[in-house]
Enzyme design. Structure first.
Site, mmCIF file in Angstrom:
data_model
loop_
_atom_site.group_PDB
_atom_site.id
_atom_site.type_symbol
_atom_site.label_atom_id
_atom_site.label_comp_id
_atom_site.label_asym_id
_atom_site.label_seq_id
_atom_site.Cartn_x
_atom_site.Cartn_y
_atom_site.Cartn_z
ATOM 1 N N ARG A 62 0.777 -1.370 0.124
ATOM 2 C CA ARG A 62 0.098 0.154 -0.189
ATOM 3 C C ARG A 62 0.461 1.395 -0.469
ATOM 4 N NH1 ARG A 62 -3.418 -0.661 4.491
ATOM 5 N NH2 ARG A 62 -1.867 0.123 5.740
ATOM 6 N N TYR A 115 -12.462 22.568 -10.479
ATOM 7 C CA TYR A 115 -12.550 21.502 -11.053
ATOM 8 C C TYR A 115 -14.630 21.299 -9.571
ATOM 9 C CZ TYR A 115 -13.215 16.159 -12.424
ATOM 10 O OH TYR A 115 -13.311 14.755 -12.559
ATOM 11 N N ASP A 187 -4.772 22.720 -8.151
ATOM 12 C CA ASP A 187 -4.642 21.743 -9.518
ATOM 13 C C ASP A 187 -3.739 22.476 -11.073
ATOM 14 O OD1 ASP A 187 -5.762 20.615 -11.833
ATOM 15 O OD2 ASP A 187 -7.599 20.108 -10.060
ATOM 16 N N LYS A 212 -5.221 12.238 -16.818
ATOM 17 C CA LYS A 212 -5.270 12.776 -18.376
ATOM 18 C C LYS A 212 -3.860 13.043 -19.023
ATOM 19 C CE LYS A 212 -9.029 14.493 -16.361
ATOM 20 N NZ LYS A 212 -9.596 15.285 -15.381
HETATM 21 C C1 LIG Z 1 -10.459 15.283 -14.055
HETATM 22 C C2 LIG Z 1 -10.162 16.449 -13.185
HETATM 23 C C3 LIG Z 1 -9.793 15.504 -12.387
HETATM 24 C C4 LIG Z 1 -9.968 14.435 -11.784
HETATM 25 O O1 LIG Z 1 -9.122 13.860 -11.142
HETATM 26 P P1 LIG Z 1 -10.112 11.898 -11.887
HETATM 27 O O2 LIG Z 1 -8.095 10.979 -12.084
HETATM 28 O O3 LIG Z 1 -10.377 12.364 -13.165
HETATM 29 O O4 LIG Z 1 -9.800 12.521 -10.621
HETATM 30 C C5 LIG Z 1 -9.050 16.547 -11.376
HETATM 31 N N1 LIG Z 1 -8.707 18.448 -11.425
HETATM 32 C C6 LIG Z 1 -9.371 18.098 -13.078
HETATM 33 C C7 LIG Z 1 -9.167 19.922 -13.949
HETATM 34 C C8 LIG Z 1 -9.959 17.692 -13.534
HETATM 35 O O5 LIG Z 1 -10.213 17.845 -15.366
#
Ligand SMILES: *Cc1c(COP(=O)(O)O)cnc(C)c1O
Length: 399
Positions: A62, A115, A187, A212
């Site tokens: 983990r 987000y 972010d 992404k």
């Molecule tokens: C998709 C996304 C997230 C979350 O990511 P996941 O891997 O889907 O949980 C966070 N911030 C932004 C800007 C995103 O587009």
């Protein structure tokens, strides 16, 4: 442990080489995918040593394996951070990072462009733990100082916001926050570690939905939290371990593999999105284009000052049209898929409703026409334009 050969090389070179140690794996270029829960120790002394260094010595699946550590090291080096922590999704990374800093009785400042699921984590989970979230105008700049209270613990940024693409003045916000001892979390998914040097701009903790662009192929969920120094990394790592935050080895491997081609993919996403944005701007159906890399965009000056590139995600506001007309366009596209997420090789389209997702800046978006977000994938951009052109023809016919 940074490879001395990689001292002073640029991020694209790090993307190709960071985190690799072929000679530790019989000369094989990539690290193996360790599937692990139990880790065995050769002696009681070794077991006790791992208890004294629970975050650095592999003692249980983990906490991470050499596959995880390779990804964490590579991403931290690329972004110029101290160390990073892997999570099972971008949202898990965000939740872990926020929980590492916010305490009961605290006030946190979150950009109104954050987000949606981040907002819901704050509004539902953090609120339940006695943390008060205040949303602020993403364009606030140094005036954020006025919103900082004695119990403000952190400022959370997302720039550009992934629906409306406002570019935040991160350095000005960070200076104001630092002056009051407030941590700056961001972010950084849109820019990736390559296009926005978060730590050089005052960010303490940079979070990525690696799902992404880092994974880049729409086939895995993954999150990363990159920390500026030991003082920010320790609470993040401890919180991740306490929550049981972890990521599956195959997904970690896909993240590591995606990283190697991130620079070339991102360059292409950048070019394609700008070409599409320029083309869309000239379309009679389009009222405005929201893409900070486009000259004339309200965020363009800050983007040019602070970013070294762009990605493939942007939005447009259409001139007023019926939902039927919009559906006629987006329901029958050949190349653009209709769906959430982005950052993969393929193009996507998504109708968006910014006003619904806002509190502090709802008025700015309440009268906007229909809005559509695009992800420019790696297809030939002329084919993408053709697909959209046919879509606009259907939209006109249905109007
Ligand atoms: C998709 C996304 C997230 C979350 O990511 P996941 O891997 O889907 O949980 C966070 N911030 C932004 C800007 C995103 O587009």
């Amino acid at each position: 442990m940074t490879d001395s050969k990689l001292k002073n090389v640029r991020p694209d070179t790090l993307a190709a080489h960071a985190g690799l140690d072929p000679m530790a794996h019989q000369g094989i270029v990539n690290p193996p995918v360790y599937h692990a829960s139990t880790v065995l120790f050769p002696s009681l002394e070794a077991l006790e040593e791992s208890d004294r260094n629970p975050f650095d010595i592999v003692n249980y699946g983990r906490v991470g394996t050499p596959t995880t550590f390779a990804l964490e090291q590579a991403v931290a080096e690329m972004e110029g951070g101290y160390r990073s922590v892997t999570a099972a999704s971008g949202l898990a990374a965000i939740a872990t990072a926020l929980s590492a800093f916010a305490r009961s009785g605290d006030h946190i400042l979150v950009t109104d462009s954050a987000y949606g699921p981040t907002r819901r984590f704050c509004n539902e989970v953090l609120a339940g733990f006695g943390v008060e979230t205040e949303y602020f105008d993403p364009l606030v700049s140094g005036d954020i100082a006025r919103l900082i209270r004695p119990n403000t613990r952190l400022v959370y940024l997302e720039s550009p916001g992934s629906l409306t693409f406002e570019v935040q003045d991160v350095p000005a916000i960070a200076v104001a926050a630092k002056a009051r001892g407030v941590a700056v979390l961001m972010d950084n998914t849109w820019a990736t570690p390559l296009c926005f040097n978060s730590f050089a701009h005052g960010v303490d903790v940079s979070i990525h939905a690696a799902t992404k662009y880092i994974v880049g192929h729409s086939d895995a969920m993954l999150g990363l939290i990159v920390c500026s120094n030991k003082e920010t990394w320790e609470p993040v790592k401890r919180t991740a371990v306490r929550f049981g935050t972890t990521a599956g080895p195959d997904d970690v491997y896909l993240g590591l593999r995606g990283l190697r081609t991130l620079p070339v993919r991102l360059k292409r996403h950048h070019e394609a999105s700008v070409e599409l944005a320029v083309w869309l701007k000239r379309r009679p159906e389009v009222a405005r284009v929201l893409h900070p890399a486009l000259p004339g965009d309200p965020g363009h000056a800050l983007w040019r000052r602070d970013f070294t590139g762009a990605s493939g995600l942007f939005a447009v506001e259409l001139k007023p049209c019926s939902k039927t007309a919009l559906a006629a366009m987006v329901d029958h596209l050949d190349l653009f898929g209709l769906g959430y997420s982005w950052g993969g090789f393929e193009s996507l389209v998504l109708p968006i409703h910014p006003a619904r997702a806002r509190t502090a800046t709802r008025d700015r978006w309440k009268d906007a026409g229909p809005m559509v977000r695009f992800h420019a994938g790696l297809e030939d951009v002329h084919d993408l334009m053709g697909d959209l052109e046919r879509g606009f023809t259907r939209l006109a016919a249905a109007s």
